[in-house]
Each structure stands twice: as C-alpha cells, then as structure tokens.
Design a protein around this motif. Structure first.
Motif, short mmCIF file in Angstrom:
data_model
loop_
_atom_site.label_atom_id
_atom_site.label_comp_id
_atom_site.label_asym_id
_atom_site.label_seq_id
_atom_site.Cartn_x
_atom_site.Cartn_y
_atom_site.Cartn_z
N SER A 169 -8.54 4.23 -2.88
CA SER A 169 -9.10 4.92 -1.73
C SER A 169 -8.01 5.60 -0.89
O SER A 169 -6.85 5.15 -0.85
N ALA A 170 -8.40 6.65 -0.23
CA ALA A 170 -7.45 7.37 0.64
C ALA A 170 -7.01 6.48 1.80
O ALA A 170 -5.85 6.54 2.23
N GLU A 171 -7.93 5.64 2.28
CA GLU A 171 -7.59 4.74 3.38
C GLU A 171 -6.49 3.76 2.99
O GLU A 171 -5.55 3.52 3.75
N TYR A 172 -6.60 3.20 1.76
CA TYR A 172 -5.59 2.25 1.32
C TYR A 172 -4.25 2.96 1.10
O TYR A 172 -3.20 2.49 1.55
N GLN A 173 -4.27 4.11 0.44
CA GLN A 173 -3.03 4.79 0.11
C GLN A 173 -2.38 5.45 1.33
O GLN A 173 -1.21 5.83 1.28
N LYS A 174 -3.12 5.54 2.42
CA LYS A 174 -2.51 6.01 3.66
C LYS A 174 -1.58 4.94 4.24
O LYS A 174 -0.57 5.26 4.88
#
Length: 714
Positions: A169-174
């Motif tokens: 997810s983008a949230e995790y990789q942020k």
C-alpha cells in the motif's frame, strides 16, 4: 519392577533436591555397587562350616524377631498394594484438589461442524451462567451447540489468514521501505505458503480465564484447525509429494478446500537457513543500522524496523517428531520469510558432551550439527557447551545464599541464560532476542502472536507497570485493561508498599550504573500514565513477574556474588524462561555476570536485572484456558491474592496451575494440544468421536506449554 524400588544404599539417607523442573536430556546414572563382589564357589564347604561363627541364644532371638518384622513389613506392603488395587478397581479416587470440584469445561472440544459467526457465538461459561439463571433481565440468549449428523461438512469455508500490514500500500511505503518478496528456493519460484482459518468460532467454545485477544489486538473472530494450520507445511499430503502424510486416519471433511488456492510444496529439498539469509539480504535496507558509522542518505529517511532473533533452545540427542517439523517450518515461514526478514530463527544447540572438540575442528562442528538437526535446518544452528561457558564466564561466583539445586553454577539447570547472553554478544545485529523452548506450541499464526505482543508492550506506560505485571489479568472480572490498570493503582495506594518508579535503591556491594534514560522524568504522582508509552519493552514474559521473597518458591535464594553481610538484593521472577529480551537488557546481564560476578537462578535473573536497572518489563496477557469452570472471585483470590506466602501459585500452591494451558507443570496443555491434533486422550476424542460428533477441534490462537510429546489420529 518400578525404578523407585531400585534402592541405592549410599543414597538412602541423602537429601535429594526438589524436582522443580526436570530438564530434557537429564538421565539417571546407576551407582556402582557399594561393595566389591567376591566369588566363593571354589571354597570348600568344610571351610565355610569351620569359619562360621557360633550364634549365641540372644543372637538367635534377635534374628527371629528381625525375620518376623521383615515378614510383617513385606506382608503389610503386599496387603496395602492389594487394598490400593482394590480401591482403584472399585473406582475410589485420591483426595481431590479444591479446584477439581468445579464443573468441567467441555467447549474446547466442540468441532468445525459447530462453527458459527462471531455475532451468534455464546461462550460456554455464559451459556452455563445464563441458562441456569432465574433472572428475567438476563439478555443473553443461551444457544445450544448443534450440528447436522447428515451433513458432515463445516458450515463455513476456510480462508487465508493474513496478519501482516499491507506491504504494497502507498500508506505503508510512505513510512517504510518497500518489502521485497521472499521465496523458499534460490530460483524464486516457490512462494511461502499461507495458512488458513475458519471465519467463526465453534458454538459454546470456552473463554480463556486469563488474557485477552482484544487487548493484544489479535483476531478473536477466527479459529484454526489442524489442516488449515499445518496442511501447507506438509501435514496432509504424502511423503512422495514432499509432505509428511500425517492425516491418513484423521477426520477431514472440508479439509481439501485449502488446495483450491494453495500449492503443495515439496519440502525434501528446502534449505531454510539459506532462504532466511536471502530474504534479509533483499530487505536489509528496511532495518535499523547497528554499525557505528552513519550512513549518508540522499532522501529523508523512512522509519527503520527492529530485527528479532527467534532462538530455539535445543540440545544434542533431541528427537524431532514430524509434528515438531511442522511447527518449526511454520515459525520460519511466518516470522522470517513472510515478514520480509523481520525475524531470523536460530537453533541454539547445547552440546552436552564437554569433551567434544567443537571449537577446534570445523569438521566436528559441522558433523555435530548434521547428527543432531534435520537436514532442512542445518544452516541455522549455533553450538555451545557448558565448558565454553566456564571459559566465557570464569569462576568464582562466590557468596551464594543457598544453592537448592546442588548443581554447579555453569550447569544449564542453573545458568541457561549464560548461552543467551553469549549469543547476544556474538550476534549484536539484533534488537530483540526471543528465548523459545522446544515444548511450546501455538495453534495460531506466529507473526500475529509475537508481533502483536511486542506492539502491545510498546504501548504500555511505566506507571504501575511492575505491579500490573505481578498479577494475572482476568477480563471477565477486571473488565477492560484500563479498568484493570486503575484497580491495580488503587491496590498500590491501599498497601504499605512503595510503587516501583525507576531503579530501586538498596544496599549492595557494588552495582553497575543504570542507563541514564531509566531515571523517571517526573515524580510518580505527577505522571499521567505518559512515561514509557511508545518505548519498546526490554523484557516480555508470559507469566506474571512476581517477588519471590513473598513466596516459598524453591529457588528464591539462589543468589550469588552479593555481600552476605547485607540483606539479599530485591528480586523478581517469572516462571518459565520463555521471554523476549532486548539487546540492552542482555548487555547489562552480560556485564553484571562478567564484571560483577552477579548471578541468580535463570527464571529470576533477567527480571531482577531489569528491575535493578529500571528497565521496562511487562507480562503479556495472552489467552490461558482452564479445564474447570472456576468462580471468578475464587480464581482471582487464588492466583492474585493468596492469603499467605505458602498459598502462592508460584510455590506450594502450584497444583492450581495443573488444569490450565500454560505453566511449567500444566497438565491440561498437552491433553488439549493432542486433542487438537486428533488424538484420543483419556478415552475421549479421536477419529471415531470426531466423525460421529462435531468434527475436528477448531481453536482460537493459543500458546501451549508444556507439550512433552505429540500424537495425532490413530
């Protein structure tokens, strides 16, 4: 004849040590005869007659009396044995413990055909309570267990169980670095398997008395049975396909549904050690840097994760059953590979033969591994011996208060922590070290269990933390954990004891300085449960951390290296050495041992060092089940508020632990685990009963100890 009648004359009047916890591999040694044997067969009979002394009348009388007494004792023994046999035949039982008079709980044994949605589930304790209540205001409807004898298929289908963050997810990789997928083979073709759980709970499944799934943020709305849990690791397909083929006589309705989406893996050529190393190399950018030099970063740094060493304490001669192979495969896959390298699983292998030159020969070192580990785990072993620990932590360890074990200080029985301390110095690349025993079993998912316990510990404030850790959390009595925290605070105020707040002050003959960050930032009363929140725990235990001086626990005085002219240092203890220890704690333990020659019994040493130096320690409230339906006030009074020290459940009151699923002497743990595997125990369970009844067991995530042997359907 039983070994208890093989009397050794030299040991008849020797006081032997209390058998608190028999370590695996400890074998009794037969003593040499006290007198040398002589042969008289070549001596002439007349010589015997000539040399036989004449017996006086008094001696004849004494001999006669002695013979009568011996015959009487033998006769009495025979009679008593016959009486006992007759009593057993007639069903007369021994005197029962008080808790055995409570009703038995049977909801654990409800199977997959009784699974209902969590919204429809009523715990066994609630069903009993409300079905017998005459109060019309009771608003819980009793729900009887039921299943269809005609349709033996479970009412729901198993689903993959995934407790990991959404790594893509983008949230995790942020926040974190990208997770690179790991595989079981070097070619990258064999993906790590998933495990499966049923999205429900068997109706009237029993509640645990201690611990809380909700508090640990674990999924309490699913249950695990043996096919979904261990099928992907080879349980349910034959050896010719790379499995273990343990399901031949098992009840298995609905079990094949996991193969709709899961692939069978040939484990005959899997090298788990190499797979772990490849996984870490692909993902090492994700983890905290342990080198002294700083790494230049072009972009703003993302959060770095800690690394864990998951250490299985094993020994030469240990036999790995097929069921244990399933458990170890699950650990490596779920903790190391599926997490992208957050854990490494190690075998810390105790070489019991001190004469074996493992440190001078690479060939002998490797042969020792190959002779004592299954091939798929060869690349994961570290050897150690007691002789090595004698050199690493040399004598003397003086001023011992009382060595109840009557064993050398370097014996594994008294110093199992030496090897853990040494391992942490040899492998400083980890932030946390899990001390895991070979007789532990888990029905649930390892990553969910271990990761969630660590995150829960991180959220805990330091205020009242030692006092909370000394008590069992009983949700049905204490309510929420917040309410439990406030209750413990009230008990602190009502007592005469000063709450723990930073490193304690006590008279001693020399202590290493405590880390400066362990000094409280504000007075106890001014802290609003803020200090410690967000701080990783240095010690996580799975039983309460108690003060042994307030109990008659047998090893409470096995303390060495402190001034005997001064009072014994304050101590803390957690029964069973299973725990998570931080690198900071292990470093202090190592220095206290090497520099100060301080030492305590293994279950007392890590908690006491953490206590002395103001480190953060918690008891994780995992689910513990009981086989009898204790009244809540009775179980709280027995386990948390014993009327006197001799009643403590960590001493002479340990019989209260026999009927639960987690303690060093828990008897129910092995029975329930084997029933979950499909075994017949005490003429109950087994394939026929599962086939004609509600099917195989399906349980929520539960940690069992001890499990000394395993057995499935027969």
């Amino acid at each position: 004849m039983s070994s208890r009648f093989n009397l050794n004359p030299r040991k008849l009047f020797i006081r032997t040590r209390f058998n608190y916890e028999k370590l695996p591999g400890v074998e009794s040694q037969a003593a040499s005869p006290p007198y040398g044997a002589k042969s008289w067969k070549n001596r002439p009979m007349w010589a015997n007659r000539l040399q036989r002394p004449r017996m006086s009348f008094a001696r004849v009388v004494m001999l006669a009396i002695t013979s009568v007494l011996i015959l009487s004792m033998v006769g009495t023994g025979v009679y008593q044995r016959r009486v006992r046999t007759e009593q057993q035949r007639k069903g007369e039982e021994r005197k029962q413990y008080h808790w055995e008079h409570y009703p038995r709980l049977r909801g654990f044994f409800n199977g997959v055909r009784m699974i209902v949605s969590p919204n429809d589930w009523v715990a066994e304790q609630d069903f009993v309570k409300y079905s017998q209540s005459e109060n019309p205001e009771d608003n819980i409807k009793p729900k009887q267990p039921h299943w269809s004898k005609e349709n033996k298929e479970p009412p729901l289908d198993p689903l993959p169980f995934n407790p990991y963050p959404d790594f893509d997810s983008a949230e995790y990789q942020k926040q974190y670095e990208k997770v690179e997928t790991c595989t079981l083979d070097a070619e990258g073709k064999i993906d790590p398997p998933d495990i499966y759980a049923y999205p429900g709970i068997p109706q009237n499944m029993s509640l645990p008395f201690f611990g809380s799934y909700e508090e640990l943020n674990m999924n309490e709305k699913v249950c695990f049975e043996r096919f979904g849990r261990f099928g992907p690791y080879g349980y349910s397909y034959p050896e010719a396909e790379g499995g273990l083929g343990l399901d031949g006589k098992s009840e298995k309705h609905g079990a094949d549904k996991i193969w709709r989406t899961e692939n069978k893996i040939d484990y005959r050529n899997v090298d788990w050690g190499s797979a772990q190393k490849r996984c870490f190399e692909k993902n090492k950018v994700r983890f905290r840097e342990h080198k002294t030099e700083k790494r230049e970063e072009a972009a703003p740094a993302k959060k770095k994760l800690p690394r864990h060493a998951y250490i299985l304490r094993t020994w030469t001669g240990y036999k790995y059953s097929n069921y244990q192979m399933l458990t170890i495969r699950a650990m490596i896959n779920e903790l190391a590979l599926k997490s992208g390298g957050e854990y490494d699983v190690h075998f810390l292998l105790h070489v019991k033969d001190d004469s074996l030159p493992i440190w001078s020969s690479e060939e002998i070192y490797q042969k020792t591994i190959e002779d004592n580990l299954p091939k798929e785990f060869w690349g994961m072993a570290t050897l150690w011996s007691e002789q090595q620990m004698r050199m690493y932590y040399p004598e003397p360890f003086g001023n011992n208060v009382y060595n109840h074990a009557k064993a050398p200080v370097h014996s594994v029985y008294r110093s199992a922590h030496f090897a853990m301390q040494w391992f942490s110095q040899v492998h400083p690349e980890y932030d946390f070290y899990w001390n895991w025993e070979m007789d532990l079993r888990l029905t649930g998912h390892y990553y969910e269990f271990n990761n969630n316990i660590g995150e829960w510990a991180k959220r805990q404030p330091r205020k009242g933390i030692w006092e909370r850790a000394s008590r069992y959390y009983i949700p049905e009595l204490h309510g929420s954990y917040k309410n439990f925290t406030e209750m413990v605070e009230e008990e602190i105020y009502s007592s005469d004891e000063k709450p723990v707040w930073g490193p304690p002050q006590f008279d001693n003959s020399g202590m290493l300085p405590s880390p400066p960050e362990t000094e409280p930032p504000r007075p106890y009363l001014q802290d609003n449960y803020e200090w410690g929140v967000g701080e990783d725990a240095d010690l996580i235990t799975f039983n309460p951390i108690f003060d042994p001086a307030k109990t008659n626990w047998v090893f409470r005085d096995d303390v060495s290296g402190y001034d005997l002219e001064l009072p014994e240092p304050p101590r803390r203890c957690a029964i069973i050495t299973v725990s998570r220890l931080s690198k900071r704690l292990l470093d202090i333990m190592h220095r206290e041992t090497f520099l100060m020659k301080h030492h305590m019994f293994p279950e007392m040493w890590p908690p006491s060092v953490a206590f002395h130096h103001g480190l953060k320690a918690v008891y994780a409230p995992h689910a513990v089940y009981f086989d009898h339906n204790w009244p809540l006030e009775a179980i709280d009074g027995t386990f948390n508020h014993p009327p006197k020290p001799t009643d403590s459940v960590f001493g002479w009151g340990e019989h209260n632990q026999l009927g639960n699923s987690f303690y060093y002497n828990a008897g129910f743990s092995s029975e329930l685990w084997r029933r979950w595997l499909g075994s017949r125990e005490y003429d109950q369970g087994g394939t026929e009963e599962e086939e004609t009844g509600s099917g195989r067991l399906c349980m929520r995530s539960t940690l069992f100890h001890p499990v000394k042997y395993e057995k499935g359907p027969e």
